[in-house]
Design a protein around this motif. Sequence first.
Motif, mmCIF file in Angstrom:
data_model
loop_
_atom_site.group_PDB
_atom_site.id
_atom_site.type_symbol
_atom_site.label_atom_id
_atom_site.label_comp_id
_atom_site.label_asym_id
_atom_site.label_seq_id
_atom_site.Cartn_x
_atom_site.Cartn_y
_atom_site.Cartn_z
ATOM 1 N N VAL A 1 0.870 -1.184 0.000
ATOM 2 C CA VAL A 1 0.000 0.000 0.000
ATOM 3 C C VAL A 1 0.904 1.230 0.000
ATOM 4 C CG1 VAL A 1 -1.968 -1.092 1.133
ATOM 5 C CG2 VAL A 1 -0.183 -0.029 2.516
ATOM 6 N N ASP A 2 0.327 2.389 -0.349
ATOM 7 C CA ASP A 2 1.215 3.549 -0.517
ATOM 8 C C ASP A 2 1.311 4.417 0.732
ATOM 9 O OD1 ASP A 2 -1.303 4.509 -0.697
ATOM 10 O OD2 ASP A 2 -1.041 5.591 -2.572
ATOM 11 N N GLY A 3 0.927 3.886 1.865
ATOM 12 C CA GLY A 3 1.100 4.642 3.091
ATOM 13 C C GLY A 3 0.105 4.241 4.151
ATOM 14 N N VAL A 4 0.005 5.070 5.175
ATOM 15 C CA VAL A 4 -0.914 4.822 6.274
ATOM 16 C C VAL A 4 -2.190 5.606 5.990
ATOM 17 C CG1 VAL A 4 -1.246 5.016 8.769
ATOM 18 C CG2 VAL A 4 1.043 4.581 7.838
ATOM 19 N N TYR A 5 -3.316 4.936 6.106
ATOM 20 C CA TYR A 5 -4.601 5.542 5.783
ATOM 21 C C TYR A 5 -5.440 5.826 7.032
ATOM 22 C CZ TYR A 5 -4.297 5.016 0.730
ATOM 23 O OH TYR A 5 -3.953 5.157 -0.575
ATOM 24 N N THR A 6 -6.446 6.670 6.846
ATOM 25 C CA THR A 6 -7.377 6.957 7.947
ATOM 26 C C THR A 6 -8.150 5.705 8.352
ATOM 27 O OG1 THR A 6 -8.977 7.685 6.303
ATOM 28 C CG2 THR A 6 -7.696 9.409 7.397
ATOM 29 N N ALA A 7 -8.219 4.731 7.449
ATOM 30 C CA ALA A 7 -8.830 3.426 7.738
ATOM 31 C C ALA A 7 -8.384 2.494 6.616
ATOM 32 C CB ALA A 7 -10.348 3.514 7.773
ATOM 33 N N ASP A 8 -8.571 1.201 6.802
ATOM 34 C CA ASP A 8 -8.210 0.249 5.754
ATOM 35 C C ASP A 8 -9.065 0.517 4.503
ATOM 36 O OD1 ASP A 8 -7.890 -1.912 4.087
ATOM 37 O OD2 ASP A 8 -7.848 -3.383 5.721
ATOM 38 N N PRO A 9 -8.431 0.950 3.401
ATOM 39 C CA PRO A 9 -9.194 1.330 2.207
ATOM 40 C C PRO A 9 -10.009 0.180 1.604
ATOM 41 C CG PRO A 9 -6.849 1.820 1.948
ATOM 42 C CD PRO A 9 -6.991 1.071 3.228
ATOM 43 N N ARG A 10 -9.640 -1.049 1.935
ATOM 44 C CA ARG A 10 -10.419 -2.182 1.430
ATOM 45 C C ARG A 10 -11.750 -2.284 2.167
ATOM 46 N NH1 ARG A 10 -5.542 -6.174 2.337
ATOM 47 N NH2 ARG A 10 -5.597 -4.795 4.127
ATOM 48 N N LYS A 11 -11.806 -1.707 3.354
ATOM 49 C CA LYS A 11 -13.033 -1.783 4.142
ATOM 50 C C LYS A 11 -13.793 -0.464 4.170
ATOM 51 C CE LYS A 11 -11.258 -5.517 6.921
ATOM 52 N NZ LYS A 11 -10.104 -5.610 7.811
ATOM 53 N N ALA B 1 -15.115 -8.065 17.657
ATOM 54 C CA ALA B 1 -14.031 -7.304 17.041
ATOM 55 C C ALA B 1 -13.820 -6.021 17.831
ATOM 56 C CB ALA B 1 -14.383 -6.971 15.597
ATOM 57 N N LYS B 2 -12.586 -5.552 17.794
ATOM 58 C CA LYS B 2 -12.290 -4.266 18.421
ATOM 59 C C LYS B 2 -12.279 -3.209 17.337
ATOM 60 C CE LYS B 2 -8.337 -5.557 20.077
ATOM 61 N NZ LYS B 2 -6.982 -5.372 20.551
ATOM 62 N N VAL B 3 -12.975 -2.126 17.577
ATOM 63 C CA VAL B 3 -12.907 -1.002 16.646
ATOM 64 C C VAL B 3 -12.429 0.199 17.445
ATOM 65 C CG1 VAL B 3 -14.217 0.528 15.145
ATOM 66 C CG2 VAL B 3 -14.702 -1.921 15.149
ATOM 67 N N SER B 4 -11.431 0.891 16.901
ATOM 68 C CA SER B 4 -10.811 1.971 17.662
ATOM 69 C C SER B 4 -10.660 3.227 16.836
ATOM 70 C CB SER B 4 -9.405 1.563 18.113
ATOM 71 O OG SER B 4 -9.422 0.319 18.738
ATOM 72 N N GLU C 1 -17.146 -3.815 9.907
ATOM 73 C CA GLU C 1 -16.949 -2.956 8.755
ATOM 74 C C GLU C 1 -17.934 -1.793 8.748
ATOM 75 O OE1 GLU C 1 -15.348 -5.779 5.701
ATOM 76 O OE2 GLU C 1 -16.301 -4.299 4.380
ATOM 77 N N ARG C 2 -19.177 -2.109 9.081
ATOM 78 C CA ARG C 2 -20.204 -1.081 9.126
ATOM 79 C C ARG C 2 -19.841 -0.036 10.201
ATOM 80 N NH1 ARG C 2 -25.418 -0.631 10.484
ATOM 81 N NH2 ARG C 2 -25.434 -2.330 11.993
ATOM 82 N N ALA C 3 -19.338 -0.509 11.325
ATOM 83 C CA ALA C 3 -18.961 0.405 12.402
ATOM 84 C C ALA C 3 -17.838 1.335 11.947
ATOM 85 C CB ALA C 3 -18.521 -0.394 13.627
ATOM 86 N N MET C 4 -16.842 0.757 11.289
ATOM 87 C CA MET C 4 -15.710 1.578 10.817
ATOM 88 C C MET C 4 -16.195 2.688 9.903
ATOM 89 S SD MET C 4 -12.836 -1.195 9.794
ATOM 90 C CE MET C 4 -11.408 -0.151 9.528
ATOM 91 N N ASN C 5 -17.059 2.326 8.979
ATOM 92 C CA ASN C 5 -17.550 3.326 8.030
ATOM 93 C C ASN C 5 -18.382 4.397 8.729
ATOM 94 O OD1 ASN C 5 -16.950 2.820 4.996
ATOM 95 N ND2 ASN C 5 -17.216 0.787 5.878
ATOM 96 N N ALA C 6 -19.215 3.970 9.675
ATOM 97 C CA ALA C 6 -20.057 4.937 10.387
ATOM 98 C C ALA C 6 -19.200 5.938 11.154
ATOM 99 C CB ALA C 6 -20.993 4.194 11.338
#
Length: 401
Positions: A174-184, A335-338, A385-390
């Motif tokens: 990947v090309d760097g660190v993202y605000t979240a996993d771009p696949r999700k 799952a842990k979401v942070s 995944e839904r939580a991450m997006n929200a």
Amino acid sequence: MLVVKKFGGTSVGNRDRIFNVANRCVEEYRRGNDVVVVLSAMGKYTDVLIEMAKEINENPPKREMDMLLTTGEQQSVALMAMAMASLGVPAVSLNAFQVAMHTTSVYSNARLKRIDAERIRAELEQRKIVIVTGFQGVNKYDDYTTLGRGGSDTTAVALAAALHADKCEIFTDVDGVYTADPRKVPTARKLDFVTYDEMLELATLGAGVLHNRSVELAKKYGVQLVVRSSLDMSEGTIVKGGHKMEKMIVSGVAADTDAARVAVIGLKDEPGVAFKLFNELAKKNINIDMILQSVGRHGTKDITFTCGDEAADEAEKIISEKMEFESIDVNKDVAKVSIVGAGMQSNAGVAAKMFEALYDANINIRMISTSEIRVTVLIDEKEAERAMNAIHDKFDLGDHR
Ligand code: ASP
Ligand code: MG
């Protein structure tokens, strides 16, 4: 200038990719710089080796496991040196023994203690590119050890620190660190830089980009890291100390599905119970994450904690053998979401906003824990995944272009 470059498995996954890496390193070398390259095993080869072992023995001795796994990195460094030789550049591959990378004795999860830099320096002195096996070390019994999955990052940072390198670049797919996993999270945005503390939280939380111990080491020794793509020339993300220029309260959202919740119900409500419980787990090297103790009632109390999925079964066994209690419940479908952000320290209402996002999405929170720059919730795995997006939307972290 001395540069340490680390390339992950995908970056050296086949012949073309090996030559791509070789060319990039040779370019750096031809600019007159000293180049130390750290490699992972090719592609998913470490997983292949683990499968091979399991076919022979479901529960292989850990020493032999490390003996086997270290061969993955040994292949990739040797092939890389051959690639460079074919490009007419002097290169030498070294394994942990040859460098002398000393670690603690714990197989499969050893920690680096000391690196002898003489051999590497001598090879650099002769204007060679030095290619070092990531992920492995040698313990006091002269046996091979490994540093835990993803440990090549840690090898690279430790080498950069030991050699006082001017630069430590971690090349990945990947090309760097993202605000979240771009696949999700499709709207995720690349960050130009993050602090060590933020990266440490993100790495520990399963952002998956860097081995968390590599970030710990980088912070300790002030090694500035660049996380960038091996497949293009984009700038990547800089990981360094200090404070953020952009006043981002939250820098990223991460999810870790390798989490299990263990609830021990009806323990005796008396001094020393928590100590006994966690001490028994610590003796078996089980890493605990969140911990919750209930208010006591009728002389009993409950303790709930989280750990990795695999550790949960072992934890259950140990607790059943060593403790007195009424019942135990293990749930791996959590799952842990942070959220992580250095700006959180000085801003109120960050946690509330995260909880609101989850409430809006009708997602139930099972446990909560916080640090100065992080808020973590435990939720059902299928909601992760839904939580991450929200949450990502709520904090408006996305790319607006
Ligand atoms: N090859 C090892 C692994 O797959 C180490 C690494 O890639 O960093 O975990
Ligand atoms: Mg990795």
